[in-house]
Scaffold this active site. Structure first.
Site, PDB file in Angstrom:
ATOM      1  N   THR A  16     -12.283   5.584  17.129  1.00 32.01           N
ATOM      2  CA  THR A  16     -11.602   4.409  16.603  1.00 32.01           C
ATOM      3  C   THR A  16     -12.421   3.827  15.466  1.00 32.01           C
ATOM      4  OG1 THR A  16     -10.785   2.166  17.051  1.00 32.01           O
ATOM      5  CG2 THR A  16     -12.681   2.898  18.325  1.00 32.01           C
ATOM      6  N   ARG A  67      -5.546  10.215  10.785  1.00 28.12           N
ATOM      7  CA  ARG A  67      -6.265  10.021  12.050  1.00 28.12           C
ATOM      8  C   ARG A  67      -5.722  10.925  13.154  1.00 28.12           C
ATOM      9  NH1 ARG A  67      -5.561   4.183  13.363  1.00 28.12           N
ATOM     10  NH2 ARG A  67      -4.144   4.050  11.588  1.00 28.12           N
ATOM     11  N   ARG A 108       0.856  -1.170   0.000  1.00 26.98           N
ATOM     12  CA  ARG A 108       0.000   0.000   0.000  1.00 26.98           C
ATOM     13  C   ARG A 108       0.906   1.239   0.000  1.00 26.98           C
ATOM     14  NH1 ARG A 108      -3.319  -1.050   5.278  1.00 26.98           N
ATOM     15  NH2 ARG A 108      -4.113   1.048   4.874  1.00 26.98           N
ATOM     16  N   ARG A 148     -13.457  -4.014  17.617  1.00 30.97           N
ATOM     17  CA  ARG A 148     -12.838  -4.628  18.801  1.00 30.97           C
ATOM     18  C   ARG A 148     -12.491  -3.561  19.823  1.00 30.97           C
ATOM     19  NH1 ARG A 148      -7.811  -4.480  20.412  1.00 30.97           N
ATOM     20  NH2 ARG A 148      -7.154  -3.606  18.404  1.00 30.97           N
ATOM     21  N   LYS A 202     -13.663  -0.522  20.054  1.00 32.64           N
ATOM     22  CA  LYS A 202     -14.898   0.111  20.530  1.00 32.64           C
ATOM     23  C   LYS A 202     -15.559  -0.732  21.608  1.00 32.64           C
ATOM     24  CE  LYS A 202     -19.477   1.674  18.974  1.00 32.64           C
ATOM     25  NZ  LYS A 202     -20.372   1.863  17.795  1.00 32.64           N
TER      26      LYS A 202
END
Length: 304
Positions: free
Chosen positions: A121, A149, A10, A125, A127
């Site tokens: 988030t 972010r 990526r 998971r 959360k």
């Protein structure tokens, strides 16, 4: 080997760091390489939560296609993003020595932890585990690469956001205002890098075999086996961590409801040499002890 190994990745800063890291250790083993960056669907669609996109391997699909079409020879992935079942004709070639597996909270002050607050988030998971510990808090979705972010957190009124420690460490972006969430069970294989190749590419297979870290390979296998048996895919609220302790393997795994109110947890130790089926054994125990009903509730809720 005479060919140059084409390393697909990526094109985010973190992914490029990981690809260059793999490039360096493959070249140290005596091979020539080049890095080929590609943009994945998961990086392009930042407005929709991952679990709503309904696709496993959202960050790996583009590289899988390039690999099968012989545009690259190997692909570098954050292992936690890789589906537990690889596509046909693609094989795991190496798992590198694992970095930190922990999650961290990047915050604007921690006084809110004792009252109400808002955490960001993109992980179900994280959360679910956060709501289990802090039921008075609100959790909002957060997408994008690490830099995006961090900037979204800075520009918002949120109290904090959850990140993987390893990702911030790798690109030297971990801020001082963070705390380690040592109570949070990480995603299976979090902190590990996987490199895959075409199954019939024996030259690349040989090269990758020389950079594989056996202990990390075993531990991540156990974690991903646990995930696979629970049928969680890469987005369900499932945490798992296997660690090596001499001749022992320590495992902790957890399945938790979307609202964080219910969870099934297991902790168990195995002889390291006999850990091949440890993930399956632990997952079956979870399912037998009420996890099967909890998983069905989670799947139903995710479809609605």
């Amino acid at each position: 080997m005479t060919k140059v190994i084409r390393i697909g990745t990526r094109d985010s800063e973190l992914a490029m760091w990981q690809a260059r890291f793999v490039k360096n250790i493959i070249e140290h083993a005596g091979y020539k390489t080049e890095v080929i960056p590609l943009t994945s669907d998961g990086d392009q669609n930042l407005d929709q939560p991952l679990y709503e996109m309904g696709i496993t391997g959202i960050f790996t699909k583009t590289l899988d296609i390039a690999l099968l079409n012989n545009k690259i020879d190997v692909a570098v992935h954050s292992m936690k993003d890789v589906p537990t079942v690889l596509p046909n004709n693609i094989s795991q070639g190496a798992v590198l020595h694992r970095a930190a597996s922990t999650d961290i909270l990047v915050h604007k002050g921690v006084d809110f932890l004792e009252g109400e607050g808002t955490i960001a988030t993109g992980s179900l998971r994280r959360k679910a585990q956060w709501l289990n510990k802090y039921p008075r808090h609100q959790v909002v979705d957060l997408r994008g690469n690490v830099n995006t972010r961090l900037q979204k957190l800075e520009d918002s009124e949120w109290n904090g956001a959850i990140f993987a420690s390893a990702g911030l460490d790798r690109i030297n972006k971990k801020p001082d205002n963070h705390i380690v969430l040592d109570w949070m069970i990480p995603a299976p294989a979090q902190g590990a890098i996987m490199v895959v190749h075409r199954s019939d590419d024996l030259e690349s297979q040989e090269a990758l075999s020389k950079i594989n870290h056996r202990i990390t390979e075993v531990c991540t296998h156990v974690e991903r086996q646990f995930l696979s048996v629970l049928e969680g895919g890469c987005t369900a609220p499932i945490g798992a961590l296997a660690t090596n302790n001499g001749d022992k393997l320590n495992f902790v795994g957890e399945l938790i409801s979307l609202d964080g109110k219910r969870k099934a947890r297991i902790e168990k130790q195995f002889p390291f040499a006999l850990a091949k089926d440890a993930g399956r054994i632990c997952a079956m125990k979870i399912l037998e002890d009420g996890g099967a009903e909890l998983m069905e509730e989670i799947k139903t809720a995710m479809k609605s």
